[in-house]
Design a protein around this motif. Structure first.
Motif, PDB file in Angstrom:
ATOM      1  N   GLY A 103       0.705  -1.182  -0.300  1.00  0.00           N
ATOM      2  CA  GLY A 103      -0.196   0.065   0.211  1.00  0.00           C
ATOM      3  C   GLY A 103       0.826   1.317  -0.008  1.00  0.00           C
ATOM      4  N   TYR A 104       2.271   1.257  -0.623  1.00  0.00           N
ATOM      5  CA  TYR A 104       2.941   2.353  -0.630  1.00  0.00           C
ATOM      6  C   TYR A 104       3.131   2.802  -1.843  1.00  0.00           C
ATOM      7  N   ASP A 105       3.449   4.132  -2.112  1.00  0.00           N
ATOM      8  CA  ASP A 105       3.845   4.973  -3.370  1.00  0.00           C
ATOM      9  C   ASP A 105       4.871   4.530  -4.076  1.00  0.00           C
ATOM     10  N   VAL A 106       5.965   4.553  -3.167  1.00  0.00           N
ATOM     11  CA  VAL A 106       7.219   4.363  -3.343  1.00  0.00           C
ATOM     12  C   VAL A 106       7.899   2.952  -2.679  1.00  0.00           C
ATOM     13  N   ILE A 107       8.747   2.120  -3.288  1.00  0.00           N
ATOM     14  CA  ILE A 107       9.297   1.246  -2.685  1.00  0.00           C
ATOM     15  C   ILE A 107      10.968   1.564  -3.000  1.00  0.00           C
ATOM     16  N   GLY A 108      11.632   1.636  -1.956  1.00  0.00           N
ATOM     17  CA  GLY A 108      12.976   1.655  -1.777  1.00  0.00           C
ATOM     18  C   GLY A 108      13.646   0.396  -1.992  1.00  0.00           C
ATOM     19  N   ILE A 109      14.805   0.404  -2.966  1.00  0.00           N
ATOM     20  CA  ILE A 109      15.524  -0.855  -2.981  1.00  0.00           C
ATOM     21  C   ILE A 109      17.090  -0.780  -2.430  1.00  0.00           C
ATOM     22  N   ASP A 110      17.654  -1.730  -2.231  1.00  0.00           N
ATOM     23  CA  ASP A 110      18.969  -1.592  -1.705  1.00  0.00           C
ATOM     24  C   ASP A 110      20.106  -1.893  -2.992  1.00  0.00           C
ATOM     25  N   TRP A 111      21.274  -2.145  -2.841  1.00  0.00           N
ATOM     26  CA  TRP A 111      22.135  -2.083  -4.059  1.00  0.00           C
ATOM     27  C   TRP A 111      22.090  -3.528  -4.549  1.00  0.00           C
ATOM     28  N   CYS A 112      21.608  -4.558  -3.985  1.00  0.00           N
ATOM     29  CA  CYS A 112      21.793  -5.972  -4.189  1.00  0.00           C
ATOM     30  C   CYS A 112      20.778  -6.394  -5.288  1.00  0.00           C
ATOM     31  N   ILE A 113      20.120  -5.687  -6.001  1.00  0.00           N
ATOM     32  CA  ILE A 113      19.105  -5.832  -7.043  1.00  0.00           C
ATOM     33  C   ILE A 113      19.163  -4.861  -8.178  1.00  0.00           C
ATOM     34  N   ASP A 114      19.347  -5.283  -9.718  1.00  0.00           N
ATOM     35  CA  ASP A 114      19.670  -4.453 -10.703  1.00  0.00           C
ATOM     36  C   ASP A 114      18.099  -3.687 -10.732  1.00  0.00           C
ATOM     37  N   PRO A 115      18.133  -2.303 -10.965  1.00  0.00           N
ATOM     38  CA  PRO A 115      17.015  -1.571 -11.168  1.00  0.00           C
ATOM     39  C   PRO A 115      16.210  -1.909 -12.095  1.00  0.00           C
TER      40      PRO A 115
END
Length: 361
Positions: free
Chosen positions: A270-282
């Motif tokens: 239910g969020y508008d933005v998901i933050g990702i760490d550096w261990c996944i390719d964008p």
């Protein structure tokens, strides 16, 4: 709600809403902190939580990176700490130098001693005051972000008594006392709801929920224990804002380490933005979430020690992967975790300049 100066830069708000932007907005987790000499000068005379609890000091350190990097940062984040929530729930937290709980929760009987009702506005009103003062002091230069810790991450600290390498105490609770654990996670979530709503009323224009230890859970345990309380926060905040006639602001979830679960988070959290760490390719992250949410991240913070050529090369790579050769859309540039204390502030400047250069549409 107070009347605030008109916004001069709404880039991050547009990106959080999934819109195309002329370049990626950029800010950095922990950007007001120990890598800045001006912060260390304040810290030399004041205890960590004293700064958090003194609105004028919290405002000052929030503004420090905005002043230093004027025109390069697209958001400020209020100086506070995720552990003010356990403090509001009656737990003692000492920062020396890392967080320490002298009396952690050992068994569910200890959790029963926590207050069932918390007057969040009374306990954490100093954060609201700092937000309102900071909004005025920013004069519309950039938006202001509010935040809280996620229930699972706060639960972990409250039981482990501080940071942990094994998380065996808090995980033992999940496995031995699943229903009591879920009850405590929901209890924490309810405090977080009131806290985020209070921050938004005070002037926060985006809010972020930091689930720093999300990656310590197996995917099915994340879905069983962490996700429901995250959903409770997103739906609860929105419901209270709507009921009060207050515009809903974008909400970001940073489930660090749960890169295999970002599709689930995009679908259900239910969020508008998901933050990702550096261990996944964008690019992989974008394929996983589609157009359901904006993405935030995800440069390895240690690249700030890697020299300027490497930093520029990796920012360029990151930008191309997020954008896929198309226009910049629904992406907020950031590190994949917080900036660390040993970074040269001028290397931080170079990172911001590289984002400006390489993320342009």
């Amino acid at each position: 709600m107070a009347s605030f100066p008109l916004m001069k830069n709404d880039l991050i708000l547009r990106a959080a809403r999934g819109e195309e932007t002329e370049r990626a907005p950029v800010w950095v987790m922990r950007q007001a902190g120990r890598y800045l000499p001006e912060f260390l000068a304040v810290r030399a005379d004041h205890d960590f939580f004293e700064i958090c609890r003194t609105p004028a000091l919290a405002m000052e350190v929030t503004l420090q990176p905005i002043r230093r990097y004027s025109g390069l940062l697209d958001a400020a984040i209020i100086f506070s700490d995720i552990l003010v929530v356990p403090q509001a729930m009656g737990m003692e937290v000492i920062m020396n130098p890392g967080p320490h709980f002298p009396n952690p929760l050992i068994t569910p009987a200890d959790a029963e001693k926590l207050p069932k009702v918390v007057d969040v506005d009374k306990e954490l009103g100093y954060v609201y005051e700092a937000i309102t003062q900071t909004r005025h002091a920013l004069k519309g230069e950039v938006p202001l972000i509010g935040f809280c810790g996620a229930p699972w991450t706060l639960f972990s600290y409250m039981i482990e008594g501080g940071g942990s390498k094994t998380f065996h105490k808090c995980k033992s609770w999940l496995f031995k006392y699943p229903e009591e654990s879920k009850a405590l996670l929901n209890q924490i979530a309810d405090v977080c709801i009131d806290f985020l709503v209070g921050q938004i009323k005070a002037g926060a224009q985006l809010v972020q929920v930091f689930d720093s230890w999300a990656g310590e859970l197996a995917p099915h345990h994340f879905e069983e224990f962490a996700l429901p309380s995250l959903q409770r926060i997103s739906s609860g905040v929105r419901a209270k804002l709507v009921a009060a006639g207050i515009p809903v602001v974008p909400m970001t979830l940073f489930p660090k380490g749960q890169n295999l679960q970002i599709a689930l988070c995009a679908d259900k959290a239910g969020y508008d933005v998901i933050g990702i760490d550096w261990c996944i390719d964008p690019a992989d992250a974008r394929r996983a979430v589609g157009d359901k949410v904006a993405l935030q991240g995800n440069l390895d913070p240690n690249l700030l020690y890697g020299g300027r050529d490497a930093l520029e090369r990796e920012v360029k790579r990151m930008s191309e992967s997020f954008n896929g050769g198309k226009k910049t859309k629904a992406w907020i540039a950031n590190l994949g975790h917080g900036i660390t204390p040993g970074v040269d502030p001028e290397d931080m400047r170079w990172f911001l300049e590289c984002v400006h250069s390489h993320s342009a549409a």
